[in-house]
Structures are given as structure tokens and as C-alpha cells.
Design a protein around this motif. Structure first.
Motif, PDB file in Angstrom:
ATOM      1  N   THR A  31       0.839  -1.191   0.000  1.00 28.66           N
ATOM      2  CA  THR A  31       0.000   0.000   0.000  1.00 28.66           C
ATOM      3  C   THR A  31       0.882   1.252   0.000  1.00 28.66           C
ATOM      4  OG1 THR A  31      -1.437  -1.315   1.419  1.00 28.66           O
ATOM      5  CG2 THR A  31      -1.952   1.038   1.219  1.00 28.66           C
ATOM      6  N   ALA A  32       0.475   2.294  -0.681  1.00 31.31           N
ATOM      7  CA  ALA A  32       1.254   3.539  -0.730  1.00 31.31           C
ATOM      8  C   ALA A  32       0.981   4.377   0.513  1.00 31.31           C
ATOM      9  CB  ALA A  32       0.869   4.335  -1.966  1.00 31.31           C
ATOM     10  N   PHE A  33       1.956   5.194   0.911  1.00 30.61           N
ATOM     11  CA  PHE A  33       1.814   6.035   2.109  1.00 30.61           C
ATOM     12  C   PHE A  33       0.596   6.950   1.975  1.00 30.61           C
ATOM     13  CE2 PHE A  33       3.298   8.012   5.945  1.00 30.61           C
ATOM     14  CZ  PHE A  33       2.830   9.326   5.863  1.00 30.61           C
ATOM     15  N   ASP A  34       0.434   7.552   0.806  1.00 29.41           N
ATOM     16  CA  ASP A  34      -0.695   8.488   0.615  1.00 29.41           C
ATOM     17  C   ASP A  34      -2.041   7.815   0.845  1.00 29.41           C
ATOM     18  OD1 ASP A  34       0.977  10.286  -2.081  1.00 29.41           O
ATOM     19  OD2 ASP A  34       1.241  10.214   0.118  1.00 29.41           O
ATOM     20  N   ALA A  35      -2.080   6.517   0.621  1.00 31.99           N
ATOM     21  CA  ALA A  35      -3.361   5.796   0.779  1.00 31.99           C
ATOM     22  C   ALA A  35      -3.705   5.576   2.242  1.00 31.99           C
ATOM     23  CB  ALA A  35      -3.266   4.449   0.068  1.00 31.99           C
ATOM     24  N   ILE A  36      -2.717   5.714   3.129  1.00 38.02           N
ATOM     25  CA  ILE A  36      -2.996   5.462   4.554  1.00 38.02           C
ATOM     26  C   ILE A  36      -2.837   6.706   5.419  1.00 38.02           C
ATOM     27  CG2 ILE A  36      -2.331   3.019   4.374  1.00 38.02           C
ATOM     28  CD1 ILE A  36       0.042   5.197   6.247  1.00 38.02           C
ATOM     29  N   ALA A  37      -2.257   7.776   4.840  1.00 37.91           N
ATOM     30  CA  ALA A  37      -1.924   8.963   5.661  1.00 37.91           C
ATOM     31  C   ALA A  37      -3.142   9.469   6.434  1.00 37.91           C
ATOM     32  CB  ALA A  37      -1.356  10.060   4.772  1.00 37.91           C
ATOM     33  N   HIS A  38      -4.318   9.431   5.826  1.00 36.64           N
ATOM     34  CA  HIS A  38      -5.513   9.966   6.501  1.00 36.64           C
ATOM     35  C   HIS A  38      -5.802   9.215   7.800  1.00 36.64           C
ATOM     36  CE1 HIS A  38      -6.950   6.473   4.317  1.00 36.64           C
ATOM     37  NE2 HIS A  38      -8.031   6.475   5.096  1.00 36.64           N
ATOM     38  N   ARG A  39      -5.382   7.953   7.861  1.00 46.34           N
ATOM     39  CA  ARG A  39      -5.665   7.178   9.083  1.00 46.34           C
ATOM     40  C   ARG A  39      -4.757   7.596  10.240  1.00 46.34           C
ATOM     41  NH1 ARG A  39      -8.022   1.851   9.856  1.00 46.34           N
ATOM     42  NH2 ARG A  39      -8.942   3.332  11.395  1.00 46.34           N
ATOM     43  N   LEU A  40      -3.661   8.258   9.903  1.00 40.70           N
ATOM     44  CA  LEU A  40      -2.757   8.712  10.970  1.00 40.70           C
ATOM     45  C   LEU A  40      -3.387   9.847  11.768  1.00 40.70           C
ATOM     46  CD1 LEU A  40       0.586   8.596   8.949  1.00 40.70           C
ATOM     47  CD2 LEU A  40      -0.145   7.003  10.758  1.00 40.70           C
ATOM     48  N   GLU A  41      -4.368  10.519  11.120  1.00 46.62           N
ATOM     49  CA  GLU A  41      -5.074  11.613  11.819  1.00 46.62           C
ATOM     50  C   GLU A  41      -5.809  11.088  13.046  1.00 46.62           C
ATOM     51  OE1 GLU A  41      -4.974  14.581   8.343  1.00 46.62           O
ATOM     52  OE2 GLU A  41      -5.504  14.803  10.484  1.00 46.62           O
ATOM     53  N   GLU A  42      -6.161   9.786  13.008  1.00 44.44           N
ATOM     54  CA  GLU A  42      -6.992   9.210  14.084  1.00 44.44           C
ATOM     55  C   GLU A  42      -6.172   8.870  15.319  1.00 44.44           C
ATOM     56  OE1 GLU A  42      -9.012   6.749  10.445  1.00 44.44           O
ATOM     57  OE2 GLU A  42      -9.063   5.784  12.438  1.00 44.44           O
ATOM     58  N   GLN A  43      -4.838   9.023  15.231  1.00 44.93           N
ATOM     59  CA  GLN A  43      -3.996   8.556  16.333  1.00 44.93           C
ATOM     60  C   GLN A  43      -3.946   9.570  17.479  1.00 44.93           C
ATOM     61  OE1 GLN A  43       0.105   7.048  15.505  1.00 44.93           O
ATOM     62  NE2 GLN A  43      -0.825   5.411  16.697  1.00 44.93           N
ATOM     63  N   ALA A  44      -4.165   9.088  18.687  1.00 43.38           N
ATOM     64  CA  ALA A  44      -4.051   9.912  19.896  1.00 43.38           C
ATOM     65  C   ALA A  44      -3.362   9.067  20.958  1.00 43.38           C
ATOM     66  CB  ALA A  44      -5.430  10.347  20.384  1.00 43.38           C
ATOM     67  N   ILE A  45      -2.273   9.576  21.513  1.00 43.74           N
ATOM     68  CA  ILE A  45      -1.489   8.821  22.490  1.00 43.74           C
ATOM     69  C   ILE A  45      -1.467   9.614  23.797  1.00 43.74           C
ATOM     70  CG2 ILE A  45       0.756   7.787  23.001  1.00 43.74           C
ATOM     71  CD1 ILE A  45       1.227   7.941  19.846  1.00 43.74           C
ATOM     72  N   GLU A  46      -1.958   9.019  24.860  1.00 45.63           N
ATOM     73  CA  GLU A  46      -2.042   9.704  26.154  1.00 45.63           C
ATOM     74  C   GLU A  46      -0.704   9.623  26.877  1.00 45.63           C
ATOM     75  OE1 GLU A  46      -4.920   8.706  29.799  1.00 45.63           O
ATOM     76  OE2 GLU A  46      -5.795   9.976  28.232  1.00 45.63           O
ATOM     77  N   LEU A  47      -0.295  10.739  27.474  1.00 44.75           N
ATOM     78  CA  LEU A  47       0.999  10.787  28.151  1.00 44.75           C
ATOM     79  C   LEU A  47       0.811  10.618  29.662  1.00 44.75           C
ATOM     80  CD1 LEU A  47       2.619  13.834  26.300  1.00 44.75           C
ATOM     81  CD2 LEU A  47       2.580  11.405  25.626  1.00 44.75           C
ATOM     82  N   PRO A  48       1.746   9.955  30.329  1.00 41.35           N
ATOM     83  CA  PRO A  48       1.675   9.783  31.784  1.00 41.35           C
ATOM     84  C   PRO A  48       2.306  10.986  32.489  1.00 41.35           C
ATOM     85  CG  PRO A  48       3.501   8.515  30.927  1.00 41.35           C
ATOM     86  CD  PRO A  48       2.880   9.242  29.740  1.00 41.35           C
ATOM     87  N   SER A  49       1.565  11.628  33.384  1.00 39.80           N
ATOM     88  CA  SER A  49       2.104  12.808  34.074  1.00 39.80           C
ATOM     89  C   SER A  49       3.430  12.479  34.760  1.00 39.80           C
ATOM     90  CB  SER A  49       1.101  13.279  35.137  1.00 39.80           C
ATOM     91  OG  SER A  49       0.998  12.274  36.151  1.00 39.80           O
TER      92      SER A  49
END
Ligand code: LRH
Ligand code: MN
Length: 388
Positions: A2-20
Motif C-alpha cells: 500500500t502507498a503512504f498516501d493511501a494510509i496517511a488519513h488514518r494517521l489523523e486518528e492517532q491519539a497517544i495519552e501521556l503519563p504525568s
């Protein structure tokens, strides 16, 4: 592939919570080293966490640990976070640092001590109501050090009863996530040692009780992505505590010790419907930056997760299924390895810039001078730590 451009939009969905607690001092029994500019309170921890989101766009929330992040008014702390573009996330309970919990907390034989531990969790849920947090994360240090020290069956039953009372207080839009760990601080048995025990306990509570998988909490050579697959299959993978390790619960930067394992785990998250908008599995980091600078350490960590997520999204699922159906052993493995060996960094840098973010967040943060400014400002007071 799969090409990067075909998946880039899914990277928008990423959210990573940080530990204080990753922004405070941490260490080992040998030494807890300090760093100039280390936060002295939850407000400064959140200010530092907001820097990670500012430079990466990946970390919109911060998990708190009670009592390490206790404040007089959680509404003020919440506003402080939101003014800096982040929100307050998972509330972590702590029944592993009080003298009363020497022989356990929710599994303890003594009614008074179990009551105290349950009340601590009810207090944590009161805090969730003020912070707007969804998840209560429970990790218990409960266990024994010697065979025969206590009746393991009785401890399970007491823990179940205590969890039932806590779960009954969990609100409609809230969840309880139960974290397991194979050993430490107990060295004979832990009362929640593995995914099976956590699953058995949460399944007995209800649908808003799920399992937390900390990637550092397994026996060496455990196939963690198999556990990810199974918990997603069972609809009970509530959250991850991401980190990496070479030996035990080293709490090192995620992907540092074994990037291929991180890739394989995220492949199963995507395949199992747990990624982004597909599912309900929270990504959180749970790390300790004992010697390296903490904010750059957290920036590096979320970038490692993003990078392995991009590679995992590049897996040609149709070709993989075709090879698997055909029993093409090396063909199937080759398709996965092609994605893993694809250097997505240039595409990711360009994609960040296309969204107004720095192509190289590590370099941009270093050039910001933020570390020097907090080292100059934060003089006096007591640097935050685990207070152990
Ligand atoms: C226990 C653990 C748990 C936290 C603590 C900071 O090892 O992983 O998630 O409460 O670390
Ligand atoms: Mn953890």
C-alpha cells in the motif's frame, strides 16, 4: 504494498495519552536522579506534556496518578490543561505506597484495609467526575513473596467483591481498566499476574470493565500481539501502557528495545479493529525517563508509535490474506516484512509539515529553548517524583 498516501488519513486518528509521572523524577532502588527544570507540581507536568502535543499533534491528553497529582481544585487543573491545548485523561489509582498495603489492598484479609483501598478508588472516580476523564486505571501491587504466605483463592474472591463495589460507582460514560503484571513488587505471585486473570475479573464485572495491557508486564519471549488479538476478539482490550524493555519492567521508551515487536502489536490492533475510529482501545504511554531528558523522551516515544503505526497501515491486507489462504508461508511473512522495512520517515516528515507541524519535532523542540527556560524558572521547591 500500500502507498503512504493511501494510509496517511488514518494517521489523523492517532491519539497517544501521556503519563504525568514521566515528566517527574523516577529511577530505581539504586538511585532516583534529578534534572534541572523538572516539574514540581501537576500544573508544571501538564505544561510540559502540552509541549509534546504542540510539536507532534499526537498527544492530546495527560493521565494523572493519585495522589501524586492531587490538587485542591481539579476544575482549575482542567482549565490549565485546556488552555494549553490538552485535556485530562485516565485517572490512575495508587494502593502500592501506603504502609497499610504491605500485604495487599483490594485482596487484603483485613476489612479495614480493603475498605480504605475501595474508598481510595471511589475518591478517584469523584476526581474523574471533575476532570471529565473516561478511564479509571487500576494496577494492584497485591501479591505474596513466599509460597503458602496467603490463600490465593481467597484473595481472588476478596478482590472480586471489592472490584464489584468500585465498578458499581463507575458512571455511564466511564470505564474501569484493570492492569496485570507478572511480578514486582511481589515475587511469588501477583493477584492480577496475566491477561487471563484480568479478563476473568473484568468479565465478571460488566461491559464497562476492560483489560489494560502494559507491554512491560509479561514473561520474557511472551507473544504479546497474540494477547492483543485475543483481547480484541473478546472485546476487552481497554487500553495499552506502552513502553519497552530488555529484561523486566524497564519502562524504557516504547519501540526502543524492540521496534519490530511494537510493529507486530500495532498490526494486530489494526487487524482486530482496535485502531483509531475503528475501536475503543486507548493508547497510553507508561514510561520512566531515569537518565534522559523527559520531554524529548516523550516526543521520541509518540513518534516511535506513529512510525510503527504508519508501517503497520502499509501492510497489503489483501495480498497477505491471499498468501495465507494459499499457505504461502514465506510469501505471507514477506508481505509483513516489506511493510516493516519501509522507511516511512521522509513521508511522515512531509505529512507533518502539510499539517503545519514541524517535520522533525525532536529538532524543533530542541531549538525552542523550552528546556533552558524551565531550568531557569523552576528553581527551589521540590521536584516531583514517585514519592516512594
Ligand atoms: C506498574 C505500572 C502501573 C502504574 C505504575 C506507574 O508497574 O505499570 O501502570 O501505576 O507503573
Ligand atoms: Mn503500567
Amino acid at each position: 504494498m500500500t502507498a503512504f498516501d493511501a494510509i496517511a488519513h488514518r494517521l489523523e486518528e492517532q491519539a497517544i495519552e501521556l503519563p504525568s509521572w514521566a515528566f517527574g523524577n523516577s529511577g530505581t532502588r539504586f538511585r532516583v536522579f534529578t534534572t534541572p527544570g523538572t516539574p514540581r507540581d501537576p500544573f508544571e507536568k501538564i505544561a510540559d506534556a502540552a509541549q509534546v502535543h504542540k510539536f507532534t499533534g499526537l498527544a492530546p491528553s495527560v493521565a494523572l496518578h493519585i495522589p501524586w497529582d492531587k490538587v485542591d481544585d481539579y476544575g482549575v487543573l482542567r482549565a490549565h490543561a485546556e488552555e494549553r491545548g490538552v485535556r485530562l485523561g485516565t485517572i490512575n489509582s495508587n494502593t502500592f505506597q501506603d504502609e497499610d498495603y504491605k500485604l495487599g489492598s483490594l485482596a487484603h484479609r483485613d476489612d479495614r484495609i480493603r475498605r480504605k483501598a475501595i474508598d481510595h478508588h471511589l475518591e478517584c472516580i469523584d476526581i474523574m467526575d471533575q476532570t471529565g476523564s473516561r478511564d479509571l486505571k487500576i494496577w494492584l501491587a497485591d501479591g505474596t513473596n513466599y509460597a503458602g504466605q496467603d490463600d490465593m483463592r481467597g484473595r481472588q474472591d476478596r478482590m472480586h467483591e471489592a472490584l464489584q463495589e468500585i465498578y458499581a460507582r463507575i458512571g455511564e460514560n466511564q470505564r474501569l481498566v484493570l492492569e496485570y503484571k507478572i511480578f514486582e513488587p511481589a515475587f511469588y505471585h501477583m493477584d492480577v499476574p496475566d491477561w487471563g486473570t484480568s479478563y476473568a475479573q473484568v468479565a465478571a464485572l460488566g461491559e464497562r470493565a476492560t483489560v489494560c495491557l502494559d507491554t512491560g508486564h509479561h514473561a520474557p519471549s511472551t507473544n504479546i500481539e497474540f494477547i492483543v488479538m485475543q483481547l480484541l476478539r473478546l472485546g476487552k482490550l481497554g487500553s495499552f501502557d506502552f513502553n519497552s524493555r530488555n529484561y523486566a519492567d524497564d519502562d524504557l521508551i516504547v519501540g526502543a528495545a524492540d521496534p519490530f515487536q511494537l510493529f507486530r502489536i500495532i498490526v494486530e490492533v489494526i487487524r482486530g479493529g482496535g485502531y483509531g475510529n475503528d475501536g475503543d482501545t486507548a493508547f497510553m504511554l507508561d514510561q520512566c525517563h531515569n537518565i534522559e531528558d523527559k520531554i524529548p523522551g516523550q516526543i521520541r516515544s509518540v513518534l516511535n508509535v506513529q512510525e510503527m503505526t504508519a508501517r503497520a497501515l502499509l501492510v497489503d491486507r489483501d495480498a497477505l490474506t491471499e498468501a495465507q489462504v494459499a499457505g504461502d508461508v514465506l510469501g505471507a511473512n514477506g508481505i509483513l516484512m516489506d511493510a516493516f522495512y519501509t522507511d516511512v520517515r521522509p513521508d511522515l516528515a512531509a505529512w507533518r509539515e502539510s499539517r503545519g507541524l514541524p517535520g522533525d519535532p525532536m529538532a524543533a523542540f530542541a531549538e525552542s529553548g523550552y528546556l533552558a527556560s524551565i531550568a531557569a524558572e523552576r528553581v527551589g521547591g521540590t521536584q516531583a517524583g514517585w514519592g516512594a
